[in-house]
Design a protein around this motif. Structure first.
Motif, PDB file in Angstrom:
ATOM      1  N   ARG A  87      -1.730  18.804  -3.989  1.00 10.88           N
ATOM      2  CA  ARG A  87      -1.579  17.729  -3.171  1.00 10.88           C
ATOM      3  C   ARG A  87      -2.774  17.457  -2.275  1.00 10.88           C
ATOM      4  O   ARG A  87      -3.035  18.420  -1.519  1.00 10.88           O
ATOM      5  N   PRO A  88      -3.110  16.075  -2.111  1.00  5.82           N
ATOM      6  CA  PRO A  88      -4.127  16.031  -0.827  1.00  5.82           C
ATOM      7  C   PRO A  88      -3.267  16.121   0.356  1.00  5.82           C
ATOM      8  O   PRO A  88      -2.139  16.368   0.463  1.00  5.82           O
ATOM      9  N   GLN A  89      -4.410  16.738   1.439  1.00  4.13           N
ATOM     10  CA  GLN A  89      -3.564  17.058   2.771  1.00  4.13           C
ATOM     11  C   GLN A  89      -3.007  15.809   3.221  1.00  4.13           C
ATOM     12  O   GLN A  89      -3.210  14.675   3.050  1.00  4.13           O
ATOM     13  N   GLN A  90      -1.756  15.922   3.923  1.00  2.00           N
ATOM     14  CA  GLN A  90      -0.965  14.901   4.470  1.00  2.00           C
ATOM     15  C   GLN A  90      -0.527  15.272   5.718  1.00  2.00           C
ATOM     16  O   GLN A  90      -0.229  16.503   6.203  1.00  2.00           O
ATOM     17  N   ALA A 109       4.031   8.441   8.006  1.00  2.00           N
ATOM     18  CA  ALA A 109       4.745   9.936   8.077  1.00  2.00           C
ATOM     19  C   ALA A 109       6.033  10.039   7.841  1.00  2.00           C
ATOM     20  O   ALA A 109       6.773  10.736   7.039  1.00  2.00           O
ATOM     21  N   ARG A 110       6.774   9.149   8.548  1.00  2.87           N
ATOM     22  CA  ARG A 110       8.305   8.824   8.616  1.00  2.87           C
ATOM     23  C   ARG A 110       8.566   8.387   7.406  1.00  2.87           C
ATOM     24  O   ARG A 110       9.638   8.921   6.779  1.00  2.87           O
ATOM     25  N   GLU A 144       0.812  -1.218  -0.057  1.00  6.25           N
ATOM     26  CA  GLU A 144       0.081   0.068   0.002  1.00  6.25           C
ATOM     27  C   GLU A 144       0.882   1.131  -0.065  1.00  6.25           C
ATOM     28  O   GLU A 144       0.538   2.211  -0.853  1.00  6.25           O
ATOM     29  N   LEU A 145       1.977   1.286   0.907  1.00  8.30           N
ATOM     30  CA  LEU A 145       2.689   2.408   0.986  1.00  8.30           C
ATOM     31  C   LEU A 145       3.612   2.650  -0.656  1.00  8.30           C
ATOM     32  O   LEU A 145       3.574   3.899  -0.885  1.00  8.30           O
ATOM     33  N   VAL A 146       3.813   1.503  -1.054  1.00  6.08           N
ATOM     34  CA  VAL A 146       4.709   1.671  -2.588  1.00  6.08           C
ATOM     35  C   VAL A 146       3.578   2.485  -3.592  1.00  6.08           C
ATOM     36  O   VAL A 146       3.817   3.112  -4.411  1.00  6.08           O
ATOM     37  N   ASN A 147       2.464   1.850  -3.352  1.00  6.24           N
ATOM     38  CA  ASN A 147       1.392   2.484  -4.273  1.00  6.24           C
ATOM     39  C   ASN A 147       1.051   3.813  -3.755  1.00  6.24           C
ATOM     40  O   ASN A 147       0.804   4.562  -4.721  1.00  6.24           O
ATOM     41  N   GLU A 148       1.000   4.205  -2.516  1.00  5.11           N
ATOM     42  CA  GLU A 148       0.578   5.697  -2.203  1.00  5.11           C
ATOM     43  C   GLU A 148       1.707   6.492  -2.803  1.00  5.11           C
ATOM     44  O   GLU A 148       1.416   7.726  -3.144  1.00  5.11           O
ATOM     45  N   ILE A 149       2.888   6.289  -2.435  1.00  2.00           N
ATOM     46  CA  ILE A 149       3.950   7.007  -2.679  1.00  2.00           C
ATOM     47  C   ILE A 149       4.620   6.776  -4.018  1.00  2.00           C
ATOM     48  O   ILE A 149       5.357   5.728  -4.061  1.00  2.00           O
ATOM     49  N   ALA A 150       4.331   7.689  -4.825  1.00  4.18           N
ATOM     50  CA  ALA A 150       4.641   7.363  -6.357  1.00  4.18           C
ATOM     51  C   ALA A 150       6.190   7.093  -6.434  1.00  4.18           C
ATOM     52  O   ALA A 150       6.819   6.140  -6.980  1.00  4.18           O
ATOM     53  N   ALA A 151       7.090   7.914  -5.760  1.00  3.07           N
ATOM     54  CA  ALA A 151       8.733   7.768  -5.880  1.00  3.07           C
ATOM     55  C   ALA A 151       9.218   6.624  -5.264  1.00  3.07           C
ATOM     56  O   ALA A 151      10.144   6.146  -5.545  1.00  3.07           O
ATOM     57  N   CYS A 157      11.071   9.529   2.177  1.00  6.21           N
ATOM     58  CA  CYS A 157      11.277   9.723   0.512  1.00  6.21           C
ATOM     59  C   CYS A 157      11.577  11.273   0.155  1.00  6.21           C
ATOM     60  O   CYS A 157      12.308  11.310  -0.623  1.00  6.21           O
ATOM     61  N   THR A 158      10.935  12.215   0.767  1.00 11.70           N
ATOM     62  CA  THR A 158      11.421  13.645   0.521  1.00 11.70           C
ATOM     63  C   THR A 158      12.875  13.879   0.516  1.00 11.70           C
ATOM     64  O   THR A 158      13.653  14.456  -0.323  1.00 11.70           O
TER      65      THR A 158
END
Lengths: 106, 314
Positions: free
Chosen positions: B76-79, A45-46, A6-13, A51-52
């Motif tokens: 972007r959606p709220q995060q 969130a971490r 799910e995480l890999v799908n949610e965060i594109a990069a 990722c950022t």
């Protein structure tokens, strides 16, 4: 709670191999459910933060743990400072004044 | 959303490298997790990353430049950022204990100063230690609340506004007593380090009533009746704590005659049984001149002549 998929799908990069490496290095600490790692909201969130740092700010994989370690120490210190501030705020005015006075004398 | 070029502070002709570099500089400056105290960082970073999302993608950038899409598509959606959790009550430290100075000394000092309330000191060694933050319960606070006789007798809900603007819902129980202390769990000062909040104690101060009096669970009231009602009897309306009721005054009642209204008292908090209302009659003569009454009494010969003061004079 989110799984790795799910995480890999949610965060594109996010690359799955990177996430697995971060888990191995304990840069993120998922919980375990039925033998698979799951991420509570705080860990998600971490992961987004990492990722950022890694993909957008292009911090090297070798440098990433140093940055995170400094950041964790910052948040630990903030948590302690918040506790201390709340503890001081809950005291009688005379105690608060004495503390402020003592701090000013440093 | 603002113009993405403006948000990143780059020219419309900027190269991909320039855009990337501008974004990195702004992200360093405004990423909320890197600036936990900057309240505006979140909004700024949202704009910055949305602008970057749009301009880093050559196809999206081309379509934006050609006016085919506007900047809003990239929002972007709220995060929720890491700082919200890391500064929150459920924070568990990620910080490694080996090789870094720790603040353990401060916590131990505090734990002693607060009488050993600082449970949960980190053991050290493991990366994911148990909560290392100082925990303590918030302070209790106390208030006094003036309540009317009837609110206390029948129970009521009251909202009180505290000096800091916070409001408290107070349920005054049926049959509340003067100086009774109510405990509102968790309504005191907030706890620190994830500790529970303290309690609020509210002391009730009951105001007396103009004509009701309370003795235990019974309500006592003195009710005036006319001479005619006393002599001839009749049905009269009397007040109770739950509103007026009709009761019968027996023929030949007198000042001091007591009558009981069953279950019209205060419900006992422990037994759940209601007390009674005790009505004491008080005969009142009519106000103003009543010549007929006077004339009648002139000619009246009592059947049972009696001196009501004889016991006082013998």
């Amino acid at each position: 709670m989110m799984g790795i998929e799910e995480l890999v799908n949610e965060i594109a990069a996010l690359q799955r191999a990177d996430l697995e490496a971060w888990i191995a290095e304990t840069l993120v600490s998922p919980e375990e459910e039925a033998g698979a790692p799951v991420f509570p909201e705080m860990e998600c969130a971490r992961v987004r933060l990492i990722c950022t740092l890694r993909y957008d700010l292009e911090i090297e994989a070798e440098t990433l743990p140093v940055v995170l370690s400094l950041m964790d120490q910052l948040y630990d210190t903030r948590a302690r400072l918040n506790s201390l501030t709340a503890a001081v705020a809950a005291q009688d005015e005379s105690v608060r004044e004495a503390i402020l006075k003592a701090m000013g004398r440093e | 959303m603002k113009d993405p070029y403006e948000t990143l502070g780059v020219a419309r002709t900027a190269s991909d490298a320039e855009i990337k570099s501008a974004f990195k500089k702004l992200a360093r400056k405004f990423h909320p997790d890197l600036h936990p105290d900057d309240k505006e960082a979140e909004a700024r970073f949202k704009d910055i990353s949305a602008a970057h999302d749009l301009l880093k993608d050559p196809e999206k950038r081309r379509r934006f430049d050609a006016g085919e899409i506007d900047a809003s598509g990239a929002e972007r959606p709220q995060q929720r950022y890491y700082r919200e959790y890391a500064d929150g009550p459920g924070y568990t430290s990620h910080a490694a204990q080996d090789g870094f100075a720790s603040n353990e000394d401060l916590e131990e000092f505090l734990a002693r100063a607060f009488g050993g309330m600082g449970a949960g000191m980190g053991g050290g060694g493991s990366r994911r230690q148990s909560s290392a933050t100082f925990k303590a319960r918030g302070q209790d606070v106390s208030y006094t609340l003036p309540v009317t006789f009837l609110e206390a007798a029948t129970g009521a809900k009251r909202t009180i506004t505290l000096p800091d603007g916070k409001t408290l819902q107070v349920t005054i129980p049926e049959g509340a007593e003067d100086r009774q202390m109510l405990r509102l769990k968790g309504q005191g000062m907030p706890g620190f380090g994830g500790g529970p909040a303290g309690d609020a104690y509210v002391e009730l101060h009951l105001a007396p009533h103009a004509f009701f009096q309370r003795k235990d669970d019974n309500i006592h009231v003195e009710v005036p009746v006319t001479l005619k009602e006393a002599v001839l009897g009749g049905r009269i309306e009397v007040p109770t704590i739950t509103g007026p009721v009709t009761m019968t005054v027996p023929k030949g009642s007198n000042t001091g005659t007591t009558l009981r209204l069953r279950d019209k008292g205060v419900r006992n908090r422990k037994t759940g049984v209601a007390g009674h209302q005790i009505v004491t009659l008080k005969v009142v003569l009519p106000e103003g001149d009543e010549p007929e009454l006077a004339a009648f009494l002139e000619s009246w010969k009592p059947k049972h002549p009696d001196d009501p003061r004889k016991e006082m004079l013998s």
